[in-house]
Design an enzyme around this catalytic site. Structure first.
Site, PDB file in Angstrom:
ATOM      1  CB  THR A  26       6.354  -6.428   6.164  1.00 25.36           C
ATOM      2  OG1 THR A  26       6.453  -5.173   6.822  1.00 25.36           O
ATOM      3  CG2 THR A  26       6.879  -7.528   7.080  1.00 25.36           C
TER       4      THR A  26
ATOM      5  CG  LEU B  92      -1.668   1.237   1.603  1.00 24.77           C
ATOM      6  CD1 LEU B  92      -2.732   1.525   0.553  1.00 24.77           C
ATOM      7  CD2 LEU B  92      -2.352   1.093   2.977  1.00 24.77           C
ATOM      8  CB  THR B  93       3.526   2.327   2.380  1.00 24.82           C
ATOM      9  OG1 THR B  93       2.667   1.977   3.466  1.00 24.82           O
ATOM     10  CG2 THR B  93       4.291   3.588   2.714  1.00 24.82           C
TER      11      THR B  93
ATOM     12  CD  GLU C  81      -0.584  -3.354  10.037  1.00 21.36           C
ATOM     13  OE1 GLU C  81      -1.796  -3.450  10.271  1.00 21.36           O
ATOM     14  OE2 GLU C  81       0.186  -4.323   9.946  1.00 21.36           O
TER      15      GLU C  81
ATOM     16  CD  GLN D 172      17.183   5.732  33.134  1.00 16.86           C
ATOM     17  OE1 GLN D 172      17.376   5.693  31.921  1.00 16.86           O
ATOM     18  NE2 GLN D 172      17.893   6.496  33.944  1.00 16.86           N
ATOM     19  CB  ILE D 173      15.414  -1.086  35.438  1.00 22.19           C
ATOM     20  CG1 ILE D 173      14.127  -0.375  35.846  1.00 22.19           C
ATOM     21  CG2 ILE D 173      15.749  -2.242  36.379  1.00 22.19           C
ATOM     22  CD1 ILE D 173      12.866  -1.218  35.680  1.00 22.19           C
TER      23      ILE D 173
ATOM     24  CB  SER E 239       0.673   7.357  18.032  1.00 22.37           C
ATOM     25  OG  SER E 239       1.319   6.153  18.334  1.00 22.37           O
ATOM     26  CD  GLU E 240       1.769  11.336  15.773  1.00 15.10           C
ATOM     27  OE1 GLU E 240       1.786  10.267  15.120  1.00 15.10           O
ATOM     28  OE2 GLU E 240       2.726  11.694  16.495  1.00 15.10           O
TER      29      GLU E 240
HETATM   30  C1  LIG Z   1       9.084  -1.657   9.450  1.00 13.43           C
HETATM   31  C2  LIG Z   1       7.930  -1.181   8.609  1.00 13.43           C
HETATM   32  C3  LIG Z   1       7.145  -2.115   7.924  1.00 13.43           C
HETATM   33  C4  LIG Z   1       6.089  -1.691   7.102  1.00 13.43           C
HETATM   34  N1  LIG Z   1       5.363  -2.614   6.390  1.00 13.43           N
HETATM   35  C5  LIG Z   1       4.426  -2.193   5.510  1.00 13.43           C
HETATM   36  C6  LIG Z   1       3.733  -3.128   4.662  1.00 13.43           C
HETATM   37  O1  LIG Z   1       3.919  -4.344   4.763  1.00 13.43           O
HETATM   38  N2  LIG Z   1       2.858  -2.648   3.735  1.00 13.43           N
HETATM   39  C7  LIG Z   1       2.611  -1.303   3.610  1.00 13.43           C
HETATM   40  O2  LIG Z   1       1.814  -0.937   2.744  1.00 13.43           O
HETATM   41  N3  LIG Z   1       3.236  -0.395   4.398  1.00 13.43           N
HETATM   42  C8  LIG Z   1       4.134  -0.803   5.336  1.00 13.43           C
HETATM   43  N4  LIG Z   1       4.792   0.117   6.139  1.00 13.43           N
HETATM   44  C9  LIG Z   1       4.475   1.538   5.995  1.00 13.43           C
HETATM   45  C10 LIG Z   1       3.644   2.092   7.161  1.00 13.43           C
HETATM   46  O3  LIG Z   1       2.359   1.572   7.168  1.00 13.43           O
HETATM   47  C11 LIG Z   1       3.725   3.627   7.092  1.00 13.43           C
HETATM   48  O4  LIG Z   1       4.968   3.949   7.664  1.00 13.43           O
HETATM   49  C12 LIG Z   1       2.594   4.318   7.846  1.00 13.43           C
HETATM   50  O5  LIG Z   1       1.395   4.207   7.134  1.00 13.43           O
HETATM   51  C13 LIG Z   1       2.872   5.813   8.077  1.00 13.43           C
HETATM   52  O6  LIG Z   1       3.223   6.458   6.897  1.00 13.43           O
HETATM   53  P1  LIG Z   1       4.588   7.309   6.807  1.00 13.43           P
HETATM   54  O7  LIG Z   1       5.655   6.506   7.474  1.00 13.43           O
HETATM   55  O8  LIG Z   1       4.799   7.669   5.396  1.00 13.43           O
HETATM   56  O9  LIG Z   1       4.357   8.592   7.689  1.00 13.43           O
HETATM   57  P2  LIG Z   1       3.624   9.939   7.241  1.00 13.43           P
HETATM   58  O10 LIG Z   1       2.262   9.655   6.783  1.00 13.43           O
HETATM   59  O11 LIG Z   1       4.526  10.672   6.320  1.00 13.43           O
HETATM   60  O12 LIG Z   1       3.564  10.707   8.626  1.00 13.43           O
HETATM   61  C14 LIG Z   1       4.624  11.535   9.117  1.00 13.43           C
HETATM   62  C15 LIG Z   1       4.131  12.237  10.387  1.00 13.43           C
HETATM   63  O13 LIG Z   1       2.984  13.036  10.080  1.00 13.43           O
HETATM   64  C16 LIG Z   1       1.905  12.683  10.921  1.00 13.43           C
HETATM   65  N5  LIG Z   1       0.637  12.788  10.195  1.00 13.43           N
HETATM   66  C17 LIG Z   1       0.346  12.326   8.963  1.00 13.43           C
HETATM   67  N6  LIG Z   1      -0.921  12.599   8.626  1.00 13.43           N
HETATM   68  C18 LIG Z   1      -1.471  13.238   9.683  1.00 13.43           C
HETATM   69  C19 LIG Z   1      -2.760  13.776   9.974  1.00 13.43           C
HETATM   70  N7  LIG Z   1      -3.775  13.700   9.097  1.00 13.43           N
HETATM   71  N8  LIG Z   1      -2.944  14.384  11.177  1.00 13.43           N
HETATM   72  C20 LIG Z   1      -1.950  14.440  12.082  1.00 13.43           C
HETATM   73  N9  LIG Z   1      -0.704  13.954  11.869  1.00 13.43           N
HETATM   74  C21 LIG Z   1      -0.473  13.360  10.693  1.00 13.43           C
HETATM   75  C22 LIG Z   1       2.171  11.242  11.301  1.00 13.43           C
HETATM   76  O14 LIG Z   1       1.488  10.905  12.479  1.00 13.43           O
HETATM   77  C23 LIG Z   1       3.671  11.262  11.460  1.00 13.43           C
HETATM   78  O15 LIG Z   1       4.021  11.737  12.731  1.00 13.43           O
HETATM   79  C24 LIG Z   1       5.809  -0.289   6.998  1.00 13.43           C
HETATM   80  C25 LIG Z   1       6.591   0.646   7.721  1.00 13.43           C
HETATM   81  C26 LIG Z   1       7.618   0.210   8.513  1.00 13.43           C
HETATM   82  C27 LIG Z   1       8.433   1.248   9.261  1.00 13.43           C
END
Ligand SMILES: Cc1cc2nc3c(=O)[nH]c(=O)nc-3n(C[C@H](O)[C@H](O)[C@H](O)COP(=O)(O)OP(=O)(O)OC[C@H]3O[C@@H](n4cnc5c(N)ncnc54)[C@H](O)[C@@H]3O)c2cc1C
Length: 398
Positions: free
Chosen positions: A156, A123-124, A361, A334-335, A364-365
């Site tokens: 992944t 997806l990403t 997935e 820390q412990i 937190s935001e």
């Molecule tokens: C180890 C790993 C494995 C993964 N595996 C998969 C996988 O198998 N398949 C897949 O498709 N993806 C995968 N991902 C991608 C993952 O799902 C994305 O990292 C996730 O969706 C967040 O997108 P981003 O990292 O581009 O962050 P961004 O969307 O760029 O966010 C950056 C910051 O902006 C904030 N933000 C974004 N939008 C908003 C909003 N509307 N309001 C407030 N804050 C906001 C976020 O909270 C964050 O702090 C993986 C990621 C990692 C690190």
């Protein structure tokens, strides 16, 4: 409410697997950044790649709760192992089973259980993480086929996978209804797994790019109806959040286990009721928060198994357990002081590994936004019910 002897049996089996097969090699895998091939085969043999695949398709057919407990137990020892099986099940098997046609299920699912033919979920993209409307990958209808072009990042399991679910824009002017999902076999011309991502934690988990260059697919490669991609991945991620919650829970428990043992054996806090509160208090906080997180995760899994609405609960479980996992691994360091900070202490790896849980997935935001939407919807429904219950005369004067 949700615990029974079968769940316990599965927990014991997974705990024994994690302690006897994963624990001896976990630090080596972290250093070499490679999933051990023997471990991968053992996970397939144990049916851990097909836990959410029904038995009629050759899977283990576990409930969501039983599955979550296995993810928790493996993550307690190794986050990379946990995410490998979590992604294979909740991002691979689950959407194919849920949205696939009978022919697609028959084609893809038996291979997962029988041969460990994993499915990855793409997806990403660079520029399309939280906001999937930024998807640039396209699927264009051409001569009765689909032509896919684009790239996915941070996916992944691609190096272990036979099948790939990929989202692509099919109708650029249709907004959220303009995205569809496709099933792509690894040997399809024009498809390739790109470079492996280098990352802070989860070193032994494969995370790589996917590339689609004029990938030609039959019309029946589309997963579910055209334009359903957005709805599908929202539903997929609702379930996936239970997996990430379970993974974070395991990493939190693993951190507490190590810190508690250290506090007792090395710091000698056993039996002392004063003077070591700086150690006792965080241990108590960790244990209490883990218990709360476990209830959230198991409850969300239970609701899903009961076919009740669970999306709000899975978002809460994922959000809370991820932050508990972060708190616990950090507190454990820390412990333990330098013994926790030292490479190979387990808890420093847990901290690096659990950090994904606050991002992947849904960050937190984004989860806080999702949960607040449910709260507002519930309040609107309550207001409406109150209005509807009022006698007609009061409605007129109100
Ligand atoms: C180890 C790993 C494995 C993964 N595996 C998969 C996988 O198998 N398949 C897949 O498709 N993806 C995968 N991902 C991608 C993952 O799902 C994305 O990292 C996730 O969706 C967040 O997108 P981003 O990292 O581009 O962050 P961004 O969307 O760029 O966010 C950056 C910051 O902006 C904030 N933000 C974004 N939008 C908003 C909003 N509307 N309001 C407030 N804050 C906001 C976020 O909270 C964050 O702090 C993986 C990621 C990692 C690190």
């Amino acid at each position: 409410m949700w615990w029974d002897s079968k769940v316990e049996e599965i927990r014991d089996e997974a705990r024994s697997f994690a302690e006897s097969i994963v624990a001896p090699i976990v630090n080596r895998m972290d250093v070499t950044s490679e999933m051990d091939s023997h471990l991968l085969e053992e996970m397939k043999r144990a049916g851990y790649m097909s836990m959410l695949c029904p038995k009629e398709y050759g899977g283990r057919g576990l409930s969501t709760l039983e599955y979550a407990v296995v993810v928790e137990e493996l993550s307690r020892i190794c986050g990379s192992t946990g995410i490998t099986i979590a992604a294979a099940n909740s991002l691979g098997v689950y959407p194919v089973y849920l949205f696939g046609s009978q022919a697609q299920r028959d084609l893809v699912l038996p291979g997962v259980g029988e041969h460990g033919n994993l499915i990855s979920f793409g997806l990403t993209e660079p520029g399309a993480g939280s906001d999937a409307s930024g998807t640039k990958t396209t699927a264009v209808e051409s001569n009765g086929n689909w032509l896919l072009n684009g790239s996915k990042c941070f996916i992944t399991n691609p190096r272990f996978s036979t099948w790939f679910i990929a989202t692509a824009v099919t109708d650029p002017d249709a907004g959220a209804r303009g995205i569809s999902s496709f099933l792509v076999h690894k040997d399809t011309d024009g498809f390739s797994v790109g470079k492996a991502e280098t990352k802070m934690g989860l070193h032994a988990s494969d995370t790589s790019m996917l590339h689609f260059e004029d990938v030609t697919l039959d019309t029946d490669a589309i997963l579910g109806p055209r334009g359903d991609g957005f709805k599908q991945f929202m539903m997929t991620l609702d379930g996936g959040r239970i997996s990430i919650g379970a993974m974070a829970l395991g990493l939190a428990q693993g951190s507490l286990d190590v810190a508690l043992r250290y506090a007792k054996d090395t710091l000698g806090i056993e039996g002392k009721i004063h003077g070591r509160q700086a150690i006792q208090f965080p241990l108590s906080d960790m244990a209490t928060q883990i218990e709360a997180a476990r209830h959230l995760v198991y409850h969300a899994a239970y609701l899903k198994d009961q076919k009740q609405p669970f999306a709000k609960q899975s978002a809460m479980a994922k959000l809370y357990a991820s932050e508990v996992g972060h708190f616990c691994s950090d507190s454990a360091i820390q412990i333990m002081g330098l013994d926790g900070y030292r490479t190979g202490s387990h808890v420093e790896r847990h901290l690096r590994d659990v950090r994904l849980c606050e991002i992947g997935e849904g960050t937190s935001e984004v989860h806080r936004i999702v949960i607040s939407r449910y709260l507002l919807k519930e309040l609107e429904a309550l207001d409406k019910a109150t209005r509807d219950a009022k006698p007609e005369t009061e409605k007129v004067t109100a």
